[in-house]
Motif scaffolding. Structure first.
Motif, PDB file in Angstrom:
ATOM      1  N   LYS A   1      78.036 -95.167  -2.546  1.00  0.00           N
ATOM      2  CA  LYS A   1      77.534 -96.312  -3.317  1.00  0.00           C
ATOM      3  C   LYS A   1      78.487 -96.656  -4.454  1.00  0.00           C
ATOM      4  O   LYS A   1      78.747 -97.832  -4.734  1.00  0.00           O
ATOM      5  N   MET A   2      79.018 -95.632  -5.114  1.00  0.00           N
ATOM      6  CA  MET A   2      79.959 -95.851  -6.215  1.00  0.00           C
ATOM      7  C   MET A   2      81.184 -96.610  -5.724  1.00  0.00           C
ATOM      8  O   MET A   2      81.626 -97.578  -6.362  1.00  0.00           O
TER       9      MET A   2
ATOM     10  N   VAL B   1      81.761 -85.962 -10.602  1.00  0.00           N
ATOM     11  CA  VAL B   1      81.550 -86.793  -9.415  1.00  0.00           C
ATOM     12  C   VAL B   1      81.635 -85.960  -8.140  1.00  0.00           C
ATOM     13  O   VAL B   1      80.792 -86.077  -7.247  1.00  0.00           O
TER      14      VAL B   1
ATOM     15  N   PHE C   1      77.622 -85.377  -7.643  1.00  0.00           N
ATOM     16  CA  PHE C   1      77.192 -86.551  -6.879  1.00  0.00           C
ATOM     17  C   PHE C   1      76.897 -86.164  -5.433  1.00  0.00           C
ATOM     18  O   PHE C   1      77.606 -85.351  -4.842  1.00  0.00           O
TER      19      PHE C   1
ATOM     20  N   SER D   1      75.306 -91.893 -12.304  1.00  0.00           N
ATOM     21  CA  SER D   1      76.322 -92.877 -11.946  1.00  0.00           C
ATOM     22  C   SER D   1      77.029 -93.460 -13.165  1.00  0.00           C
ATOM     23  O   SER D   1      78.147 -93.966 -13.069  1.00  0.00           O
TER      24      SER D   1
ATOM     25  N   ASP E   1      69.976 -90.565 -13.687  1.00  0.00           N
ATOM     26  CA  ASP E   1      71.019 -91.106 -12.835  1.00  0.00           C
ATOM     27  C   ASP E   1      72.383 -90.783 -13.449  1.00  0.00           C
ATOM     28  O   ASP E   1      72.641 -91.100 -14.602  1.00  0.00           O
TER      29      ASP E   1
ATOM     30  N   MET F   1      75.650 -91.071  -3.195  1.00  0.00           N
ATOM     31  CA  MET F   1      76.034 -91.586  -4.510  1.00  0.00           C
ATOM     32  C   MET F   1      77.516 -91.960  -4.542  1.00  0.00           C
ATOM     33  O   MET F   1      77.901 -92.975  -5.116  1.00  0.00           O
TER      34      MET F   1
ATOM     35  N   ASP G   1      81.104 -95.536 -15.627  1.00  0.00           N
ATOM     36  CA  ASP G   1      80.957 -96.886 -16.191  1.00  0.00           C
ATOM     37  C   ASP G   1      82.249 -97.381 -16.831  1.00  0.00           C
ATOM     38  O   ASP G   1      82.634 -98.531 -16.670  1.00  0.00           O
TER      39      ASP G   1
END
Length: 205
Positions: free
Chosen positions: A147-148, A136, A140, A106, A104, A144, A110
């Motif tokens: 969702k981010m 990204v 992505f 994502s 993943d 994705m 963070d």
């Protein structure tokens, strides 16, 4: 002495310090990574096998990304260009592993707020900012990205979102042949995300 020789930041403030170096934001583990770089020119951010076995591989991969970004920010604070460039290469190695093993991705956002806050002085096209927005926008999926934005509402810096929108717009405007599409970060030339500019790359020293 080796530390003072490598860091323009510490050279500038050495008249204010004795044996104590004020680095309030640096975690001991991250400073240890920098120390090992100074003496061995190696970048040690991966968990050892024994430690990795205690948790999931996904968790250890996330931890490594955190160590890499925090190491970069320490290098930025210390103004050590070679170390920052080596960390960038570590990030690209991490990305290559991530895409090969379908981890993943994502986690790359963070600590995006921390990164943008720490890198407020350089221009908007700072190499680390550029790398993350490239990951990204190019790695992505649409799902994705949606969702981010939903999951991290209010956490994503405005500068990052503007940069991302610009890159997504450019990406959607490319013609279908792959030769005309933007290159994925891991396929870029070695120095594309480095800080040395026209100076010599650490690889050649």
């Amino acid at each position: 002495m080796k530390l003072l020789n490598r860091s323009p930041y510490l050279k500038d403030i050495q008249h204010q310090i004795s044996t104590y170096i004020p680095l309030p934001d640096a975690q001991p583990e991250v400073f240890s990574i920098y120390q090992q770089w100074l003496y061995t020119r190696g970048l040690y951010t991966k968990m050892v096998v024994k430690e990795a076995a205690l948790g999931s591989f996904h968790s250890s991969h996330r931890d490594e990304w955190t160590k890499l970004t925090e190491s970069y920010l320490l290098g930025h604070k210390l103004a050590d260009i070679d170390f920052r460039d080596r960390v960038i290469d570590g990030m690209l190695e991490w990305l290559n592993e991530t895409t090969n093993y379908t981890y993943d991705l994502s986690m790359v956002v963070d600590n995006i707020a921390q990164i943008y806050a720490a890198l407020k002085d350089p221009p908007e096209d700072h190499p680390l900012r550029r790398l993350i927005s490239d990951i990204v926008s190019l790695e992505f999926t649409d799902a994705m990205i949606q969702k981010m934005v939903i999951d991290r509402k209010g956490e994503l810096p405005g500068g990052f979102l503007l940069n991302l929108v610009s890159k997504l717009s450019a990406k959607s405007g490319t013609s279908t042949p792959s030769s005309n599409c933007p290159k994925l970060p891991e396929l870029r030339e070695a120095c594309h995300y480095h800080c040395h500019g026209k100076g010599e790359c650490y690889r050649e020293k």
